[in-house]
Design a protein around this motif. Structure first.
Motif, PDB file in Angstrom:
ATOM      1  N   GLU A   1       0.842  -1.188   0.000  1.00 46.65           N
ATOM      2  CA  GLU A   1       0.000   0.000   0.000  1.00 46.65           C
ATOM      3  C   GLU A   1       0.882   1.244   0.000  1.00 46.65           C
ATOM      4  O   GLU A   1       2.020   1.222   0.477  1.00 46.65           O
TER       5      GLU A   1
ATOM      6  N   SER B   1       1.041   5.786   0.416  1.00 56.30           N
ATOM      7  CA  SER B   1       0.421   6.968   1.015  1.00 56.30           C
ATOM      8  C   SER B   1       1.327   8.157   0.769  1.00 56.30           C
ATOM      9  O   SER B   1       2.544   8.009   0.619  1.00 56.30           O
ATOM     10  N   THR B   2       0.706   9.331   0.713  1.00 53.15           N
ATOM     11  CA  THR B   2       1.500  10.559   0.591  1.00 53.15           C
ATOM     12  C   THR B   2       1.486  11.381   1.865  1.00 53.15           C
ATOM     13  O   THR B   2       2.197  12.380   1.969  1.00 53.15           O
ATOM     14  N   ASP B   3       0.679  10.941   2.880  1.00 49.16           N
ATOM     15  CA  ASP B   3       0.587  11.722   4.116  1.00 49.16           C
ATOM     16  C   ASP B   3       0.606  10.848   5.374  1.00 49.16           C
ATOM     17  O   ASP B   3       0.394  11.352   6.480  1.00 49.16           O
TER      18      ASP B   3
ATOM     19  N   VAL C   1      -1.561   9.053   6.439  1.00 45.89           N
ATOM     20  CA  VAL C   1      -2.921   8.959   7.008  1.00 45.89           C
ATOM     21  C   VAL C   1      -3.822   8.159   6.078  1.00 45.89           C
ATOM     22  O   VAL C   1      -4.519   7.221   6.493  1.00 45.89           O
ATOM     23  N   HIS C   2      -3.817   8.522   4.832  1.00 46.17           N
ATOM     24  CA  HIS C   2      -4.670   7.858   3.843  1.00 46.17           C
ATOM     25  C   HIS C   2      -3.829   6.867   3.046  1.00 46.17           C
ATOM     26  O   HIS C   2      -2.826   7.242   2.437  1.00 46.17           O
ATOM     27  N   TRP C   3      -4.209   5.601   3.084  1.00 50.38           N
ATOM     28  CA  TRP C   3      -3.472   4.531   2.414  1.00 50.38           C
ATOM     29  C   TRP C   3      -4.325   3.937   1.318  1.00 50.38           C
ATOM     30  O   TRP C   3      -5.543   3.808   1.453  1.00 50.38           O
ATOM     31  N   ALA C   4      -3.677   3.546   0.231  1.00 48.66           N
ATOM     32  CA  ALA C   4      -4.388   2.916  -0.897  1.00 48.66           C
ATOM     33  C   ALA C   4      -3.577   1.723  -1.376  1.00 48.66           C
ATOM     34  O   ALA C   4      -2.339   1.761  -1.394  1.00 48.66           O
TER      35      ALA C   4
ATOM     36  N   LYS D   1       6.399  10.036  -0.618  1.00 51.20           N
ATOM     37  CA  LYS D   1       5.590   8.846  -0.821  1.00 51.20           C
ATOM     38  C   LYS D   1       6.050   7.785   0.165  1.00 51.20           C
ATOM     39  O   LYS D   1       7.252   7.593   0.368  1.00 51.20           O
TER      40      LYS D   1
END
Length: 654
Positions: free
Chosen positions: A612, A614-616, A618-621, A646
């Motif tokens: 996964e 994330s760029t912050d 906090v939010h993962w994809a 990233k």
């Protein structure tokens, strides 16, 4: 012809002046072809020598002209002359013999010249040289001083008008300036007795030999040599250019090899093959210098070895009350030189040692009552391949290259061996152990590297790893209790470099370990059931580690198991092995590439992992889902360069 009265007066005055000039330059030559006495009527002026005369003993034949007790008693005024010249034509030999003439009055001259095939021999007599600076006695032949004779005055030059030799066997030598060498560079003075304690001796390419007696004058070395086979040398030696050889007798005073002449560095050496030296040794503080000892005894307040200096000991006994310092310095752009200390044999003891140069020991015994400190510079090396080196503490600060190489012999560290990390010094090789190392405590700071090699290690204290690397050897080593300390990172590493090595730690359960520190075990290939050819043991049973300590040990890619990181378990024997029943922990590393970011994931072979992004944080994809076929997988993220930051994480899928 008649002259006026005033003209006659002028002519008379002119005659007086002419007579005065003639008297200043009067030559009085010995005319007899045979020997005789000073007071004999064998002189060219028809009278015995006197004031303002140049006495010449230069005619052919083999003879001696004697000044005896009767001469001094009955003709004392004849012993005060302007100058004396003694020389001989081919197939001749002339000698001036001072035979029991006593010291009052002395034979006195402004200058005295003894050429080749000629000699002056003194027995219980006195000679005074009163020439101005630059003038005195010149010896190109032979001069013998015997039976409590006295020679004093301004200056003596031996070797300037020929290969002269001066035998000083008894009495007193007291001249302001004694020059040996010069033009012929073959001037030699041999002292077999007596006292020389006045003025300056200039070794201007010549040699002074002290076999007996007492010497306390100042010595200037300018390409010459001072050889001591006996007697007492009681003066500091500052060797600008030349050498000092101590083969016997006693030297009391400091030795500086070489010294400095204004802004010019010299070259100098001291060789001790016997005798006793008492004084500090300063080697190569002002140029290239060396000290070599093959026998004898030396007592030094301290010894310093400059960047162009060398100390070599093959035998004898050296005792240093203070410390030995070995220095390194930059001599050109990106070029460094370090001093050398070489112990091949013999015994040396010292209060301490501080080195940023090269210490090499192949034999002998070195006992340091205090500490040994290695100060990291360009190339700092301590190498022991034989003999015994003992000290209280050993502190090692890495240099750009070099290391500590204990390839043989015995090294004893009574208290603590502290090894610093190499940091930004990629050519520093840390410590490699062969031979025998007997030590109490070992402290390896961040980045330090300690290799057991093929040596024997006997440790009675604690081994502290503070983000350091410890390499097992090719045999079994017995180490003290282990302490994991915080050195600014998280991991220390135990590398098992041989399939037959065994590392036995003392019971470490009573040692406090820093929280968050991990001991990684690399290269393990033992038996999961214990007792294999390769072993890591704590204490004598399962209580050698606490549960918390055991949780801080991990095995990286152990042999016989899938690639990955495994926790440790302790067996009843105290041996630790990978816990094969526990799933290895996955690890992930990232490395920038020209085309993006490369991810390397280590985990269970044959299992699916979801990666996964994330760029912050906090939010993962979900980014990709891959199968780890052999325990290690690599994935390239070509879109990473489009993001200012990233982040990645991996998750094991059912």
């Amino acid at each position: 012809m008649k002259f006026p009265a005033r003209d006659v007066g002028w002519l008379v005055m002119l005659g007086v002046i002419a007579m005065a000039i003639h008297c200043d330059a009067q030559d009085n030559s010995w005319t007899s072809p045979g020997s005789g006495n000073w007071e004999d009527a064998s002189w060219s002026l028809g009278l015995i020598p006197g004031t303002n005369q140049t006495v010449l003993i230069t005619n052919a034949g083999w003879k001696a002209v004697q000044i005896g007790a009767g001469t001094a008693q009955n003709f004392p005024l004849s012993l005060n002359v302007n100058s004396i010249v003694i020389s001989s034509p081919t197939n001749s030999f002339n000698t001036l013999l001072l035979n029991n003439a006593g010291s009052a009055p002395p034979l006195t001259a402004q200058t005295l010249s003894v050429a080749s095939n000629s000699a002056v021999k003194m027995f219980s007599s006195a000679l005074q040289i009163n020439g101005p600076n630059g003038d005195g006695m010149m010896v190109g032949g032979e001069f013998d001083q015997e039976d409590n004779s006295v020679v004093g005055g301004s200056q003596i030059n031996v070797g300037y008008i020929g290969p002269g030799i001066y035998h000083f066997n008894s009495g007193y030598l007291a001249v302001s300036q004694l020059w040996l060498g010069g033009g012929a560079e073959e001037g030699v003075l041999i002292q077999n007795g007596g006292t020389n304690g006045f003025g300056i001796t200039h070794l201007d390419g010549g040699t002074y030999v002290l076999s007996n007696g007492w010497y306390g004058a100042t010595i200037y070395f300018n390409g010459g040599q001072f050889d001591q086979f006996g007697g007492m040398l009681a003066t500091d030696l500052t060797v600008f250019e030349g050498s000092y050889v101590l083969a016997g007798g006693v030297h009391e005073g400091a030795t500086l090899v070489p010294s400095q002449n204004a802004y010019t560095d010299g070259w100098g050496s001291m060789l001790q093959t016997g005798g006793t030296n008492e004084g500090s040794l300063e080697i190569a503080s002002y140029g290239e210098g060396s000290y070599t000892m093959s026998n004898g005894v030396s007592f030094a307040d301290h010894i310093s070895i400059g960047d162009a200096g060398s100390y070599s000991q093959f035998g004898g006994i050296q005792t240093v009350a203070g410390a030995i310092t070995i220095s390194e310095d930059q001599v050109n752009f990106e070029e460094f030189e370090g001093g050398d200390f070489n112990l091949y044999g013999g015994q040396i003891s010292m209060g301490g040692m501080r080195t940023s140069g090269y210490y090499t020991q192949t034999g002998g015994t070195n006992v340091v009552s205090g500490d040994v400190t290695m100060v990291g510079c360009e190339n700092t090396t301590l190498s022991v391949s034989g003999g015994l080196l003992a000290m209280n503490d050993l502190s090692i600060d890495p240099g750009y290259e070099g290391g500590v190489f204990l390839t043989g012999g015995t090294v004893i560290v009574t208290n603590t061996l502290t090894l610093g990390g190499n940091g930004e010094f990629p050519y520093w090789q840390g410590l490699w152990c062969g031979g025998e190392l007997v030590v109490s405590n070992i402290v390896l700071s961040s980045g330090a590297t300690f290799s057991c090699g093929n040596g024997l290690i006997v440790q009675s204290g604690t081994l502290t790893l503070a983000n350091a690397s410890f390499y097992s050897g090719t045999n079994s080593v017995q180490i003290g209790p282990l302490c994991l300390a915080n050195g600014g990172g998280t991991n220390s590493t135990l590398y098992m470099v041989s399939p037959t090595s065994k590392v036995s730690f003392g019971d470490s359960s009573g040692v406090a370990w820093s929280n968050g520190q991990v001991l990684m075990v690399e290269g393990w290939s033992g038996s999961l059931n214990g007792g294999g050819r390769q072993q890591i043991v704590f204490g004598n049973d399962a209580s050698g580690l606490t549960g918390a300590q055991l949780a801080q040990i991990q095995f990286e890619n152990p042999a016989g198991l899938a690639a990955g990181t495994y926790p440790a378990k302790i067996l009843a024997s105290g041996e630790i092995v990978p816990d094969a029943g526990m799933m290895p922990r996955a690890s992930m590393a990232i490395a920038p590439q020209p085309s993006g970011m490369q991810l390397t994931l280590q985990g269970l072979a044959g299992r699916n992992y979801s990666i996964e992004v994330s760029t912050d944080l906090v939010h993962w994809a979900a980014w990709t889902n891959v199968v780890n076929t052999n325990g290690t997988m690599r994935v390239m993220d070509c879109d990473a360069t489009n993001c200012p930051a990233k982040f990645y994480r991996a998750r094991l899928l059912p």
